[in-house]
Motif scaffolding. Sequence first.
Motif, PDB file in Angstrom:
ATOM      1  N   PHE A  54       0.787  -1.293  -0.042  1.00  0.00           N
ATOM      2  CA  PHE A  54       0.133  -0.099   0.101  1.00  0.00           C
ATOM      3  C   PHE A  54       1.031   1.230   0.008  1.00  0.00           C
ATOM      4  O   PHE A  54       2.001   1.373   0.570  1.00  0.00           O
ATOM      5  N   ILE A  55       0.395   2.468  -0.635  1.00  0.00           N
ATOM      6  CA  ILE A  55       1.023   3.400  -0.547  1.00  0.00           C
ATOM      7  C   ILE A  55       1.261   4.261   0.909  1.00  0.00           C
ATOM      8  O   ILE A  55       2.135   4.754   1.083  1.00  0.00           O
ATOM      9  N   ALA A  56       0.280   4.274   1.533  1.00  0.00           N
ATOM     10  CA  ALA A  56       0.244   4.650   2.909  1.00  0.00           C
ATOM     11  C   ALA A  56       0.242   3.686   3.710  1.00  0.00           C
ATOM     12  O   ALA A  56      -0.325   2.451   3.656  1.00  0.00           O
ATOM     13  N   THR A  57       1.209   3.795   4.728  1.00  0.00           N
ATOM     14  CA  THR A  57       1.377   2.951   5.693  1.00  0.00           C
ATOM     15  C   THR A  57       0.156   3.057   6.986  1.00  0.00           C
ATOM     16  O   THR A  57      -0.676   4.117   6.897  1.00  0.00           O
ATOM     17  N   GLU A  58       0.094   2.042   7.582  1.00  0.00           N
ATOM     18  CA  GLU A  58      -1.001   2.165   8.833  1.00  0.00           C
ATOM     19  C   GLU A  58      -0.732   3.370   9.575  1.00  0.00           C
ATOM     20  O   GLU A  58      -1.773   4.076  10.161  1.00  0.00           O
ATOM     21  N   ALA A  59       0.375   3.406  10.027  1.00  0.00           N
ATOM     22  CA  ALA A  59       1.021   4.352  10.715  1.00  0.00           C
ATOM     23  C   ALA A  59       0.568   5.781  10.267  1.00  0.00           C
ATOM     24  O   ALA A  59       0.137   6.766  10.874  1.00  0.00           O
ATOM     25  N   GLU A  60       0.894   6.055   8.851  1.00  0.00           N
ATOM     26  CA  GLU A  60       0.674   7.488   8.178  1.00  0.00           C
ATOM     27  C   GLU A  60      -0.805   7.817   8.448  1.00  0.00           C
ATOM     28  O   GLU A  60      -1.194   8.834   8.566  1.00  0.00           O
ATOM     29  N   PHE A  61      -1.599   6.727   8.194  1.00  0.00           N
ATOM     30  CA  PHE A  61      -2.995   6.943   8.268  1.00  0.00           C
ATOM     31  C   PHE A  61      -3.568   7.261   9.735  1.00  0.00           C
ATOM     32  O   PHE A  61      -4.105   8.395   9.786  1.00  0.00           O
ATOM     33  N   ARG A  62      -3.059   6.664  10.507  1.00  0.00           N
ATOM     34  CA  ARG A  62      -3.153   7.071  11.926  1.00  0.00           C
ATOM     35  C   ARG A  62      -2.933   8.378  12.384  1.00  0.00           C
ATOM     36  O   ARG A  62      -3.710   9.011  13.084  1.00  0.00           O
ATOM     37  N   THR A  63      -1.713   8.886  11.859  1.00  0.00           N
ATOM     38  CA  THR A  63      -1.373  10.086  12.294  1.00  0.00           C
ATOM     39  C   THR A  63      -2.134  11.198  11.452  1.00  0.00           C
ATOM     40  O   THR A  63      -2.489  12.115  12.198  1.00  0.00           O
ATOM     41  N   TRP A  64      -2.448  10.881  10.286  1.00  0.00           N
ATOM     42  CA  TRP A  64      -3.240  11.943   9.638  1.00  0.00           C
ATOM     43  C   TRP A  64      -4.742  11.822  10.056  1.00  0.00           C
ATOM     44  O   TRP A  64      -5.447  13.089  10.292  1.00  0.00           O
ATOM     45  N   ALA A  65      -5.147  10.645  10.718  1.00  0.00           N
ATOM     46  CA  ALA A  65      -6.621  10.758  11.164  1.00  0.00           C
ATOM     47  C   ALA A  65      -6.764  11.268  12.666  1.00  0.00           C
ATOM     48  O   ALA A  65      -7.802  11.593  13.110  1.00  0.00           O
ATOM     49  N   LYS A  66      -5.639  11.338  13.328  1.00  0.00           N
ATOM     50  CA  LYS A  66      -5.504  11.659  15.048  1.00  0.00           C
ATOM     51  C   LYS A  66      -5.996  13.176  15.092  1.00  0.00           C
ATOM     52  O   LYS A  66      -5.728  14.201  14.373  1.00  0.00           O
ATOM     53  N   ASP A  67      -7.102  13.130  15.787  1.00  0.00           N
ATOM     54  CA  ASP A  67      -7.619  14.624  16.206  1.00  0.00           C
ATOM     55  C   ASP A  67      -8.570  15.301  15.193  1.00  0.00           C
ATOM     56  O   ASP A  67      -9.059  16.469  15.425  1.00  0.00           O
TER      57      ASP A  67
END
Length: 508
Positions: free
Chosen positions: A128-141
């Motif tokens: 995948f192009i986005a890692t799970e960690a990247e998505f979590r960071t983007w989604a946070k707050d």
Amino acid sequence: MVRLVLVLGDQLSPELSALAEADRDRDVVVMAEVRGEAGTPKHHPKKIALIFAAMRKFAARLQDEGWTVDYARLEDPANAQNISGELLRRAEARGAKEVLATTPGDWRLIEMLDDHPLRVTRLPDTRFIATEAEFRTWAKDRKSLRMEWFYREMRRKTGILMDGDTPAGGQWNFDKENRKPPRDDLFRPEPPVFAPDPITEAVLDLVEANFSDHFGDLRPFGFPTTHEDAERAARDFIDNRLEQFGTYQDAMLTGADFLYHSVLSPALNIGLLDPLALCKMAEEAYRAGRVPINSAEGFIRQILGWREYVRGIWALDGPGYMERNVLRHDRALPWLYWGGETRMACMADVVRATRENAYAHHIQRLMITGNFALIAGLDPAQVQDWYLRVYADAFEWVEAPNVVGMSLFADGGMLASKPYASSGSYIDRMSDYCGTCPYDVKRRTGDDACPFNSLYWAFLHRHADRFSSNPRMSPIMATWRRMSASDREDILYSAQTFLEKLDRGEPV
């Protein structure tokens, strides 16, 4: 000591993280065709055949590249018929105690690996192009997790369709140009068909012998089952259909099962294609002047935006996401989803295409079968099960958010800002279905009125408290309130009469 390297049927990528971490000269790849995955739930025969044929060919490729592969065919007498049992069997035979595995796109398999008696090192799925960690960071707050904002981040990250810091064409999204209704004279180039070779023919015979009670037509079969064929299919789409894809991606025509769609998602989702490479192919076609930007951007958004986004939602929210049902819908999935008799031309055509192809394009899934499931109040768990069974590209990570969030609004708006519900007017505008349908799309009430009309308004009535405060829904709710009391009563009666017939199993 030797380690086992698990490769699942939707992980057929040379760049798989488990393979990258393994030692080709020492470790053993484990692959297995098992009833536990093919038969639970009862997947479409074409889907099973695609995965088994592609697995056999990928295993042969790995062996040619110097890997040792322990491959269990479905008919092998020693086959444990489930992934956990196959790992234990191969570990005993090889004296292995450790497994390298790329994280599956299914919470059930993740939990199995995390609780396995062997020591399992579960690696991120780097395809995948986005890692799970990247998505979590983007989604946070964030107050809302809208795909558009995530998509823009992915464009910036990859540089796809970017001119420096500016989106190509001066805007991020050309969706307004991609909603044209169909014309009867549309040229309909068919996607390429890959004639089964001896390996695929053997798999077809195997599937026919073992899974003939599953919904769906096995033959004819024409999916690409190798990386080379999948790449040829991708090039054919770029050269022959991408130009018109954007403009007509929401259009529907009776019997035109593919129109300008790529039909690449089955190959992409089992690992035969690379998502970033596909985006770059589309961008290259735009930069070379071969396709307009609305088509290139629309296709890229489906992969770089939507595909990455739904996988992020699935990973972020955990296994509980599939159980969401904020609207408390509980109606059983009707027989018409399995090909039962119906007068609704749109539902009949989409279910037929699904049965024949293990495929229907995204608007057919969202605005026909998904829309009907939403406004008829079908149980989200049963609807998820249906989508997972019948489509060759359906795996939990992609299917669950699309059904729970996008189609059914069962997550309460985590994914979509409004329910994708419509009356028959949308179907009439974007298809030719209504022209041959026994139901009258212009009528809201009566035995011959389009069921989508009364069901739509009854759905809004049932959930008026929730939707009246939704900024995108409040004008529609105001329209409902402005109707006369007698008109509202007639609409609700028509909807209830239809649903009672549906519940009794009568043809509708």
